[in-house]
Design a protein around this motif. Structure first.
Motif, mmCIF file in Angstrom:
data_model
loop_
_atom_site.group_PDB
_atom_site.id
_atom_site.type_symbol
_atom_site.label_atom_id
_atom_site.label_comp_id
_atom_site.label_asym_id
_atom_site.label_seq_id
_atom_site.Cartn_x
_atom_site.Cartn_y
_atom_site.Cartn_z
ATOM 1 N N ALA A 22 0.835 -1.546 -0.057
ATOM 2 C CA ALA A 22 0.266 0.268 -0.183
ATOM 3 C C ALA A 22 0.711 1.573 -0.340
ATOM 4 O O ALA A 22 0.617 2.110 -0.595
ATOM 5 C CB ALA A 22 -0.771 0.055 1.404
ATOM 6 N N ILE A 23 2.272 1.050 1.010
ATOM 7 C CA ILE A 23 2.736 2.179 0.373
ATOM 8 C C ILE A 23 3.922 2.432 -0.664
ATOM 9 O O ILE A 23 3.477 3.667 -1.092
ATOM 10 C CB ILE A 23 3.960 2.340 1.923
ATOM 11 N N ILE A 24 3.793 1.585 -1.099
ATOM 12 C CA ILE A 24 4.567 1.422 -2.776
ATOM 13 C C ILE A 24 3.217 2.245 -3.247
ATOM 14 O O ILE A 24 3.952 2.676 -4.369
ATOM 15 C CB ILE A 24 5.036 -0.054 -2.826
ATOM 16 N N GLY A 25 1.676 1.737 -3.465
ATOM 17 C CA GLY A 25 1.349 2.101 -4.202
ATOM 18 C C GLY A 25 0.830 3.635 -3.540
ATOM 19 O O GLY A 25 0.381 4.829 -4.821
ATOM 20 N N LYS A 26 0.907 4.630 -2.772
ATOM 21 C CA LYS A 26 0.865 5.675 -2.487
ATOM 22 C C LYS A 26 2.381 6.699 -3.460
ATOM 23 O O LYS A 26 2.536 7.724 -3.195
ATOM 24 C CB LYS A 26 1.143 5.856 -0.986
ATOM 25 N N ALA A 27 3.297 5.780 -3.118
ATOM 26 C CA ALA A 27 4.610 6.561 -3.904
ATOM 27 C C ALA A 27 4.489 6.691 -5.384
ATOM 28 O O ALA A 27 4.702 7.542 -5.679
ATOM 29 C CB ALA A 27 5.834 5.669 -3.638
ATOM 30 N N GLU A 28 3.758 5.836 -5.484
ATOM 31 C CA GLU A 28 3.416 5.352 -7.125
ATOM 32 C C GLU A 28 2.658 6.869 -7.868
ATOM 33 O O GLU A 28 2.738 7.480 -8.541
ATOM 34 C CB GLU A 28 2.937 4.559 -7.412
ATOM 35 N N ALA A 29 1.295 7.253 -6.854
ATOM 36 C CA ALA A 29 0.975 7.922 -7.259
ATOM 37 C C ALA A 29 0.905 9.224 -6.696
ATOM 38 O O ALA A 29 0.933 10.588 -7.849
ATOM 39 C CB ALA A 29 -0.672 7.412 -5.821
ATOM 40 N N TYR A 30 2.017 9.143 -5.443
ATOM 41 C CA TYR A 30 2.797 11.286 -5.654
ATOM 42 C C TYR A 30 3.911 11.512 -6.322
ATOM 43 O O TYR A 30 3.234 12.144 -7.159
ATOM 44 C CB TYR A 30 3.211 10.798 -3.998
ATOM 45 N N GLU A 32 3.143 10.171 -9.457
ATOM 46 C CA GLU A 32 1.906 10.716 -10.689
ATOM 47 C C GLU A 32 1.937 11.963 -10.556
ATOM 48 O O GLU A 32 1.931 13.604 -11.640
ATOM 49 C CB GLU A 32 1.337 9.432 -10.952
ATOM 50 N N GLN A 33 1.380 12.430 -9.642
ATOM 51 C CA GLN A 33 0.695 13.685 -9.248
ATOM 52 C C GLN A 33 0.871 15.038 -9.789
ATOM 53 O O GLN A 33 1.332 15.801 -9.663
ATOM 54 C CB GLN A 33 0.030 13.407 -7.456
ATOM 55 N N ASP A 34 3.077 14.724 -8.769
ATOM 56 C CA ASP A 34 3.447 15.604 -8.204
ATOM 57 C C ASP A 34 4.582 15.430 -9.836
ATOM 58 O O ASP A 34 5.721 16.122 -9.596
ATOM 59 C CB ASP A 34 4.204 15.595 -7.263
ATOM 60 N N LYS A 35 4.008 14.407 -10.578
ATOM 61 C CA LYS A 35 5.294 14.746 -11.729
ATOM 62 C C LYS A 35 6.449 14.234 -11.364
ATOM 63 O O LYS A 35 7.283 14.941 -11.728
ATOM 64 C CB LYS A 35 5.073 16.108 -12.771
ATOM 65 N N ILE A 36 7.122 13.458 -10.913
ATOM 66 C CA ILE A 36 8.116 13.359 -10.435
ATOM 67 C C ILE A 36 8.645 12.045 -11.050
ATOM 68 O O ILE A 36 7.781 11.221 -11.519
ATOM 69 C CB ILE A 36 8.276 12.452 -9.198
ATOM 70 N N ASP A 37 9.624 11.903 -11.965
ATOM 71 C CA ASP A 37 9.575 10.689 -12.726
ATOM 72 C C ASP A 37 10.336 9.499 -11.568
ATOM 73 O O ASP A 37 11.184 9.796 -10.440
ATOM 74 C CB ASP A 37 11.356 10.929 -12.909
ATOM 75 N N PRO A 38 9.603 8.417 -11.822
ATOM 76 C CA PRO A 38 9.362 7.342 -10.662
ATOM 77 C C PRO A 38 10.757 6.866 -10.802
ATOM 78 O O PRO A 38 10.841 6.785 -9.220
ATOM 79 C CB PRO A 38 8.569 6.113 -11.466
ATOM 80 N N ASN A 39 11.107 6.780 -11.315
ATOM 81 C CA ASN A 39 13.386 6.123 -10.965
ATOM 82 C C ASN A 39 13.683 7.138 -10.168
ATOM 83 O O ASN A 39 14.382 6.314 -9.036
ATOM 84 C CB ASN A 39 13.712 6.448 -11.917
ATOM 85 N N VAL A 40 13.171 8.117 -9.926
ATOM 86 C CA VAL A 40 14.121 9.555 -8.111
ATOM 87 C C VAL A 40 13.644 8.539 -7.583
ATOM 88 O O VAL A 40 14.655 8.299 -6.007
ATOM 89 C CB VAL A 40 13.273 10.982 -8.699
ATOM 90 N N LEU A 41 12.720 7.768 -7.213
ATOM 91 C CA LEU A 41 12.124 7.343 -5.717
ATOM 92 C C LEU A 41 12.245 6.083 -5.838
ATOM 93 O O LEU A 41 13.186 5.055 -4.959
ATOM 94 C CB LEU A 41 10.730 7.583 -5.343
ATOM 95 N N LEU A 42 12.128 5.026 -6.772
ATOM 96 C CA LEU A 42 12.952 3.635 -7.276
ATOM 97 C C LEU A 42 14.125 3.237 -6.389
ATOM 98 O O LEU A 42 14.596 2.656 -5.978
ATOM 99 C CB LEU A 42 12.386 3.642 -7.785
ATOM 100 N N GLN A 43 15.121 4.776 -7.658
ATOM 101 C CA GLN A 43 16.512 4.689 -6.851
ATOM 102 C C GLN A 43 16.939 5.254 -5.413
ATOM 103 O O GLN A 43 18.039 5.683 -5.657
ATOM 104 C CB GLN A 43 17.578 4.944 -8.537
ATOM 105 N N ALA A 44 15.853 6.208 -4.987
ATOM 106 C CA ALA A 44 16.392 7.338 -3.825
ATOM 107 C C ALA A 44 17.146 5.512 -2.756
ATOM 108 O O ALA A 44 17.113 4.855 -2.566
ATOM 109 C CB ALA A 44 15.575 7.534 -3.773
ATOM 110 N N ARG A 45 17.674 6.210 -2.462
ATOM 111 C CA ARG A 45 18.986 5.502 -0.788
ATOM 112 C C ARG A 45 18.514 6.676 -0.310
ATOM 113 O O ARG A 45 19.092 8.503 -0.151
ATOM 114 C CB ARG A 45 20.037 4.789 -1.644
#
Lengths: 168, 168
Positions: A22-30, A32-45
């Motif tokens: 569910a948290i991953i789902g919220k990150a995905e929606a975030y 999309e909504q804020d026009k963040i490249d998904p990789n920015v979150l997926l590759q974040a450390r």
């Protein structure tokens, strides 16, 4: 009496992985909504020498499948590590949940006394089922789920402890 | 058989708090060596709306004392929250370890079936001992210990998974 190994591992990890999904789902929606490249979150450390979000999810599910297999005396399945997208992370978590669902509580009877050996980075570790659950599986599992949460929180995702703990 | 509530809570939390104490010691040495104001680390947080290092340590020990007291049918002790320095954090962890050391395993016999009520932010929560341990105590405890670790790692402290898991 006390608490069964099945409840402590399959029960706990199933619930926590549902929360993580569910948290991953919220990150995905975030993203999309804020026009963040998904990789920015997926590759974040959290630090250059720490693992990224994808690896945290992957290792949490790996700890889970290893625990389910070893504590029930089954063969540890090999899952290819090829996750790149949010959809892949949902699929990875789903794979772990499906795998867990195939076990019955009685397959874990006496698991606390089972001799368990694993190799980590070339080092052989010897456990009893109990020391494996309490000293390896749960601390590692919680470490990676919490770190996934912390990576997303650090990157501005609006989640809270309730998302981590989930519904009771 | 299965695993006793005492081993799952007092045993696990004692070991993890010893590991956390060693990590706090490394943070202290790191600040001294690199001439970092200790408060930079003590007040560090991963996001403005997350809690700082001091609070993570405080809450981890609070979860521990609450668990030890409630699961054994004892009164939850009140500890003043006044930690400011690294020495204070060591003392807080020491206080929790001393408190744990005063319990005997048999005080937790049947704890999994004990009715446990607590209030969190004005909300009343009702648990059995088992749902309290698996769904509240351990996820919360691991969350705060992992987040303390992540805060320090994010601030450049050279620690690894071995520090988190400790000696077996």
């Amino acid at each position: 009496m006390s608490i069964s190994v099945y409840d402590q591992t399959i029960g706990v990890m199933s619930r926590m992985l549902l929360n993580l999904d569910a948290i991953i789902g919220k990150a995905e929606a975030y993203a999309e909504q804020d026009k963040i490249d998904p990789n920015v979150l997926l590759q974040a450390r959290l630090y250059p020498t720490m693992l990224n979000l994808i690896a945290q999810v992957r290792i949490a599910t790996d700890i889970g499948k290893g625990a389910a297999a070893r504590l029930s005396g089954s063969e540890v399945p090999v899952w290819e590590d090829k996750e790149v997208t949010f959809a892949d992370l949902h699929a990875r978590i789903g794979q772990a949940l499906d795998y867990f669902a195939g076990f019955k509580p009685e397959q874990f009877d006496g698991a606390e006394e089972r001799a368990i050996s694993l190799k980590i980075g070339g080092q052989a570790l010897e456990f009893t089922g109990q020391s494996y659950v309490l000293g390896f599986v749960l601390p590692n599992f919680y470490f990676h789920v919490t770190t996934a949460y912390n990576i997303l929180r650090h990157n501005g995702l609006d989640i809270g402890k309730r998302d981590f703990l989930g519904a009771r």
